[in-house]
Design a protein around this motif. Structure first.
Motif, short mmCIF file in Angstrom:
data_model
loop_
_atom_site.label_atom_id
_atom_site.label_comp_id
_atom_site.label_asym_id
_atom_site.label_seq_id
_atom_site.Cartn_x
_atom_site.Cartn_y
_atom_site.Cartn_z
N SER A 31 -13.77 -30.76 -25.03
CA SER A 31 -15.11 -30.21 -25.59
C SER A 31 -16.26 -30.69 -25.22
O SER A 31 -17.28 -29.55 -24.89
CB SER A 31 -15.67 -30.19 -27.26
N MET A 57 -11.91 -24.49 -23.83
CA MET A 57 -11.57 -23.78 -24.88
C MET A 57 -9.96 -23.06 -24.65
O MET A 57 -9.10 -22.44 -25.59
CB MET A 57 -12.10 -22.44 -25.33
N GLY A 58 -9.52 -23.14 -23.39
CA GLY A 58 -8.39 -22.83 -23.04
C GLY A 58 -7.99 -21.45 -23.09
O GLY A 58 -6.55 -20.65 -23.44
N SER A 72 -8.47 -28.81 -25.59
CA SER A 72 -9.25 -28.58 -25.73
C SER A 72 -10.28 -29.42 -25.43
O SER A 72 -10.64 -30.81 -26.18
CB SER A 72 -10.22 -27.58 -26.61
#
Length: 199
Positions: free
Chosen positions: A168, A151-152, A166
């Motif tokens: 996932s 998600m950073g 990102s």
């Protein structure tokens, strides 16, 4: 006394060295907040059960010790779950079924059987603190890596630039396996290097 405490942190880390408690480690570490919450709940149960079982060890008949341990652990888990439901409802909802599953977590029962039932209060408390902190650290490490790459962010706060793409898969169950595998591989690599250096 420090040896009792430190072995759970490093040498006998329940997750990274003994590979125990994999279910919550893989299911509740998609973000750091959930990992911290699970680690805190786990630590509270482990410390409470070790202390109570150590104090009652001479009163519990050996023939029924396992059922007695499970009753003590289940009572503590229920108390922790009710407190989380009352004071941290969002976290309680995020962790879901994995809070009640602490009752059958092999780490808690193993520490009760192997350590708390045979040792006085202070060593049992230190054992629980070391194992609990070691497990919580492992959860947080996995959670931080997965949240950052997936998600950073860390604790929901953006860390990586918006241009970061990102990954996932890191917030999916497969991401937990991948992260844990890389962490254990890194630890084993360092251990091998250390052995070669000594030789």
């Amino acid at each position: 006394m420090f040896t009792i405490f430190s072995k759970g942190l490093i040498k006998d880390n329940p997750l990274l060295a003994q590979l125990l408690g994999l279910c919550p480690a893989l299911a509740t570490t998609s973000d750091l907040k959930s990992a911290v919450g699970m680690g805190g709940a786990f630590m509270a149960v482990l410390i409470g059960s070790n202390c109570i079982i150590s104090l009652l060890r001479s009163l519990i008949p050996s023939s029924v010790r396992i059922p007695c341990f499970i009753v003590i652990i289940a009572s503590l888990v229920t108390s922790v779950e009710m407190l989380m439901q009352a004071f941290t409802p969002e976290l309680h909802a995020a962790l879901g079924i994995f809070i009640p599953l602490i009752v059958v977590n092999c780490i808690v029962l193993a520490r009760a059987e192997l350590y708390a039932s045979k040792n006085p209060l202070l060593p049992s408390l230190l054992d629980a603190l070391g194992m609990g902190l070691g497990f919580t650290f492992s959860l947080c490490l996995i959670g931080a890596i997965r949240e950052l790459l997936g998600m950073g962010s860390i604790f929901g706060y953006p860390i990586l630039p918006t241009s970061f793409q990102s990954i996932s898969i890191m917030i999916l169950p497969a991401g937990a396996f991948i992260t844990l595998g890389f962490i254990i591989a890194t630890i084993n690599w360092f251990k091998a290097r250390k052995r070669e250096g000594i030789a």
